[in-house]
Design a protein around this motif. Structure first.
Motif, PDB file in Angstrom:
ATOM      1  N   ASP A  54       0.911  -1.320  -0.109  1.00  0.00           N
ATOM      2  CA  ASP A  54      -0.179  -0.385   0.378  1.00  0.00           C
ATOM      3  C   ASP A  54       0.575   1.283  -0.233  1.00  0.00           C
ATOM      4  N   SER A  55       2.119   1.246  -0.694  1.00  0.00           N
ATOM      5  CA  SER A  55       2.848   2.187  -0.717  1.00  0.00           C
ATOM      6  C   SER A  55       3.282   2.634  -2.158  1.00  0.00           C
ATOM      7  N   SER A  56       3.613   3.430  -2.684  1.00  0.00           N
ATOM      8  CA  SER A  56       4.306   3.713  -4.087  1.00  0.00           C
ATOM      9  C   SER A  56       5.603   4.017  -3.752  1.00  0.00           C
ATOM     10  N   GLY A  57       6.205   3.731  -4.891  1.00  0.00           N
ATOM     11  CA  GLY A  57       7.997   4.550  -5.575  1.00  0.00           C
ATOM     12  C   GLY A  57       7.908   4.245  -6.641  1.00  0.00           C
ATOM     13  N   PHE A  58       8.953   5.554  -7.174  1.00  0.00           N
ATOM     14  CA  PHE A  58       8.881   6.086  -8.155  1.00  0.00           C
ATOM     15  C   PHE A  58       9.933   6.149  -9.038  1.00  0.00           C
ATOM     16  N   PHE A  59      10.467   6.215 -10.295  1.00  0.00           N
ATOM     17  CA  PHE A  59      11.560   6.149 -10.584  1.00  0.00           C
ATOM     18  C   PHE A  59      11.776   6.885 -11.970  1.00  0.00           C
ATOM     19  N   LYS A  60      12.705   7.621 -12.308  1.00  0.00           N
ATOM     20  CA  LYS A  60      13.301   7.967 -13.497  1.00  0.00           C
ATOM     21  C   LYS A  60      13.519   7.617 -14.037  1.00  0.00           C
ATOM     22  N   VAL A  61      12.827   6.550 -15.674  1.00  0.00           N
ATOM     23  CA  VAL A  61      13.973   5.853 -16.762  1.00  0.00           C
ATOM     24  C   VAL A  61      14.054   6.356 -18.058  1.00  0.00           C
ATOM     25  N   ALA A  62      15.131   6.366 -18.706  1.00  0.00           N
ATOM     26  CA  ALA A  62      14.634   6.394 -19.687  1.00  0.00           C
ATOM     27  C   ALA A  62      15.630   5.095 -20.846  1.00  0.00           C
ATOM     28  N   GLY A  63      14.732   4.784 -21.956  1.00  0.00           N
ATOM     29  CA  GLY A  63      15.767   3.744 -22.527  1.00  0.00           C
ATOM     30  C   GLY A  63      15.833   1.982 -22.089  1.00  0.00           C
ATOM     31  N   LEU A 120      12.663  15.194 -22.326  1.00  0.00           N
ATOM     32  CA  LEU A 120      12.073  14.126 -22.245  1.00  0.00           C
ATOM     33  C   LEU A 120      12.530  14.085 -21.263  1.00  0.00           C
ATOM     34  N   ARG A 121      13.891  14.076 -20.899  1.00  0.00           N
ATOM     35  CA  ARG A 121      14.337  13.005 -19.894  1.00  0.00           C
ATOM     36  C   ARG A 121      14.355  14.351 -18.691  1.00  0.00           C
ATOM     37  N   ALA A 122      14.031  15.453 -18.566  1.00  0.00           N
ATOM     38  CA  ALA A 122      14.219  16.380 -17.752  1.00  0.00           C
ATOM     39  C   ALA A 122      12.507  16.636 -17.606  1.00  0.00           C
ATOM     40  N   LEU A 123      11.704  16.416 -18.231  1.00  0.00           N
ATOM     41  CA  LEU A 123      10.017  16.122 -17.680  1.00  0.00           C
ATOM     42  C   LEU A 123      10.115  15.379 -16.782  1.00  0.00           C
ATOM     43  N   ALA A 124      10.954  13.967 -17.375  1.00  0.00           N
ATOM     44  CA  ALA A 124      10.169  12.204 -16.534  1.00  0.00           C
ATOM     45  C   ALA A 124      11.307  13.419 -14.863  1.00  0.00           C
ATOM     46  N   ARG A 125      12.008  13.314 -15.294  1.00  0.00           N
ATOM     47  CA  ARG A 125      12.911  13.961 -13.662  1.00  0.00           C
ATOM     48  C   ARG A 125      11.396  14.245 -12.511  1.00  0.00           C
ATOM     49  N   LEU A 126      11.183  15.491 -13.728  1.00  0.00           N
ATOM     50  CA  LEU A 126      10.457  15.833 -12.875  1.00  0.00           C
ATOM     51  C   LEU A 126       9.232  15.719 -12.494  1.00  0.00           C
ATOM     52  N   GLU A 127       8.100  15.251 -13.458  1.00  0.00           N
ATOM     53  CA  GLU A 127       7.763  14.795 -12.450  1.00  0.00           C
ATOM     54  C   GLU A 127       7.707  13.455 -12.002  1.00  0.00           C
ATOM     55  N   ALA A 128       8.541  12.561 -11.520  1.00  0.00           N
ATOM     56  CA  ALA A 128       9.549  11.301 -10.522  1.00  0.00           C
ATOM     57  C   ALA A 128       9.222  12.098  -9.919  1.00  0.00           C
ATOM     58  N   ALA A 129       9.640  13.679  -9.028  1.00  0.00           N
ATOM     59  CA  ALA A 129      10.835  14.055  -7.941  1.00  0.00           C
ATOM     60  C   ALA A 129       8.490  14.728  -7.602  1.00  0.00           C
ATOM     61  N   GLU A 130       7.523  15.168  -8.515  1.00  0.00           N
ATOM     62  CA  GLU A 130       7.013  16.006  -8.278  1.00  0.00           C
ATOM     63  C   GLU A 130       5.902  14.601  -7.676  1.00  0.00           C
ATOM     64  N   LEU A 131       5.762  13.810  -7.879  1.00  0.00           N
ATOM     65  CA  LEU A 131       4.760  11.997  -7.419  1.00  0.00           C
ATOM     66  C   LEU A 131       5.873  12.038  -6.005  1.00  0.00           C
ATOM     67  N   TYR A 132       6.563  11.716  -5.534  1.00  0.00           N
ATOM     68  CA  TYR A 132       7.808  11.627  -4.622  1.00  0.00           C
ATOM     69  C   TYR A 132       6.960  12.873  -3.471  1.00  0.00           C
TER      70      TYR A 132
END
Length: 143
Positions: A54-63, A120-132
């Motif tokens: 019941d807890s979430s984790g987040f990773f930014k990935v590319a390729g 796209l990589r920067a957007l993914a990093r920001l999204e992961a950080a915001e979710l966290y």
């Protein structure tokens, strides 16, 4: 199910008991539950979200490549970063640089594909950080 995220340099994650997983693929996002049909897919640039106890984790990935079986998901990614390790301000500056390169493409000899990939990589990093950040603020409110 077991979820493993590997980069060429290190193992980022190795967890058993994951109940759901969302990962970016080339044409969108795929959700994976235990018992998912076997498949192999290219990994896109984005955020991996998993749920464990019941807890979430987040990773930014590319390729990279995802191998999904009924009981496990193996992500062999080119680049991966745990959301808690992302420097939000640095990611924001990377996004601004990439957007600046793209807006100046008429006046400079820039590699548009490379600049778009950086964006796209920067957007993914920001999204992961915001979710966290959002998850942690929710955890603090419930305490």
């Amino acid at each position: 199910m077991r979820v493993v995220i590997l980069t060429p340099n290190k193992r980022l994650l190795d967890l058993s008991g994951v109940t759901e997983l969302y990962l970016p693929i080339e044409n969108g996002v795929i959700g994976v539950l235990p018992g998912h049909a076997p498949m192999v897919s290219a990994v896109g640039t984005g955020v991996v979200i998993y749920t464990l106890n019941d807890s979430s984790g987040f990773f930014k990935v590319a390729g990279g490549v995802a191998e999904i079986t009924g009981g496990s998901v193996n992500l062999l990614v080119d680049v991966g970063e745990e959301a808690s390790q992302i420097d939000f301000d640095r990611a924001q500056k990377s996004l601004e640089r990439a957007q600046g390169r793209l807006s100046d493409k008429a006046s400079e000899n820039i590699d548009v594909k490379r600049a778009e990939a950086a964006r796209l990589r920067a957007l993914a990093r920001l999204e992961a950080a915001e979710l966290y950040r959002g998850k942690n603020s929710q955890d603090k409110k419930s305490v």
